[in-house]
Design a protein around this motif. Structure first.
Motif, PDB file in Angstrom:
ATOM      1  N   PHE A   5       0.857  -1.189  -0.017  1.00 18.78           N
ATOM      2  CA  PHE A   5       0.005  -0.100   0.053  1.00 18.78           C
ATOM      3  C   PHE A   5       0.971   1.347   0.131  1.00 18.78           C
ATOM      4  O   PHE A   5       0.919   2.146   1.010  1.00 18.78           O
ATOM      5  N   THR A   6       1.538   1.450  -1.070  1.00 19.53           N
ATOM      6  CA  THR A   6       2.413   2.614  -1.478  1.00 19.53           C
ATOM      7  C   THR A   6       2.058   3.396  -2.398  1.00 19.53           C
ATOM      8  O   THR A   6       1.562   2.755  -3.501  1.00 19.53           O
ATOM      9  N   LYS A   7       2.729   4.397  -2.746  1.00 19.18           N
ATOM     10  CA  LYS A   7       2.456   5.178  -3.836  1.00 19.18           C
ATOM     11  C   LYS A   7       2.846   4.547  -5.198  1.00 19.18           C
ATOM     12  O   LYS A   7       2.241   4.694  -6.218  1.00 19.18           O
ATOM     13  N   LYS A   8       4.013   3.821  -5.049  1.00 17.36           N
ATOM     14  CA  LYS A   8       4.439   3.198  -6.059  1.00 17.36           C
ATOM     15  C   LYS A   8       3.528   2.174  -6.944  1.00 17.36           C
ATOM     16  O   LYS A   8       3.331   1.997  -8.242  1.00 17.36           O
ATOM     17  N   TYR A   9       2.871   1.601  -6.044  1.00 19.15           N
ATOM     18  CA  TYR A   9       1.852   0.687  -6.650  1.00 19.15           C
ATOM     19  C   TYR A   9       0.264   1.172  -6.444  1.00 19.15           C
ATOM     20  O   TYR A   9      -0.464   0.187  -6.926  1.00 19.15           O
ATOM     21  N   VAL A  10       0.208   2.167  -6.729  1.00 22.12           N
ATOM     22  CA  VAL A  10      -1.367   2.765  -6.914  1.00 22.12           C
ATOM     23  C   VAL A  10      -1.880   2.377  -8.132  1.00 22.12           C
ATOM     24  O   VAL A  10      -3.043   2.099  -8.281  1.00 22.12           O
ATOM     25  N   PRO A  11      -1.181   2.477  -9.212  1.00 24.76           N
ATOM     26  CA  PRO A  11      -1.708   1.987 -10.631  1.00 24.76           C
ATOM     27  C   PRO A  11      -2.247   0.600 -10.516  1.00 24.76           C
ATOM     28  O   PRO A  11      -3.295   0.203 -11.264  1.00 24.76           O
TER      29      PRO A  11
END
Length: 173
Positions: free
Chosen positions: A91-97
């Motif tokens: 649950f990090t910005k990198k994996y939002v997509p």
């Protein structure tokens, strides 16, 4: 403890957004059936876009017509895979997509799954006459958007190894 809370929040968000998007799909299908069934197409842009009611008993473009059992099993397997990805994806910005695409894919699969279970067919109603594209619905838009997003991020954003955490036995990042 903080990661457990973040994971719970992520799963709650996934479940809520998936449910809301599937509900929107079902509501639009309800409106289409109520307003378009056994009636002529409603032209939005003459010669370009219209609303028309169609009962699709197959997959895309009516392929594999009448194979509802196959679609039910496939959908359940796809949903299980999506839930696995959601649970394992950080649950990090990198994996939002990835989370967005997985949620859209789940909502689309669920929306059409509900139709297949309740009616034995999928209710389609959006038709691009100008290109004679097969009639589709909101759930199909979710699936298409998710697929395009997955392709873009896998080709241009992520690198080899960014998804090693999905393999069994690998720690989450």
């Amino acid at each position: 403890m903080e990661n457990d809370m973040k994971d719970r929040i992520k799963i709650i968000i996934f479940a809520a957004v998936t449910a809301i998007l599937a509900a929107v799909d079902q509501y639009t299908k309800y409106l289409a059936a109520a307003g378009l069934k056994n009636r002529p197409a409603f032209r939005i842009i003459d010669g370009v876009l219209e609303l028309t009611y169609l009962q699709n008993r197959g997959a895309a473009w009516g392929m594999l017509e009448g194979r509802q059992g196959f679609f039910a099993v496939l959908t359940v397997l796809v949903l299980i895979a999506i839930v696995y990805v959601i649970i394992r994806t950080p649950f990090t910005k990198k994996y939002v997509p990835v989370n967005i695409a997985a949620t859209l894919l789940a909502a689309g699969a669920l929306g059409n799954f509900i139709d297949r279970c309740m009616y034995g067919y999928v209710r389609d109603f959006i038709y691009f006459r100008i290109i004679d594209f097969p009639v589709f619905n909101i759930a199909d838009i979710y699936v298409t958007a998710a697929t395009v997003l997955f392709i873009i991020v896998f080709l241009f954003v992520y690198k080899d190894g960014d998804f090693a955490y999905l393999l069994p036995g690998k720690p989450q990042r």
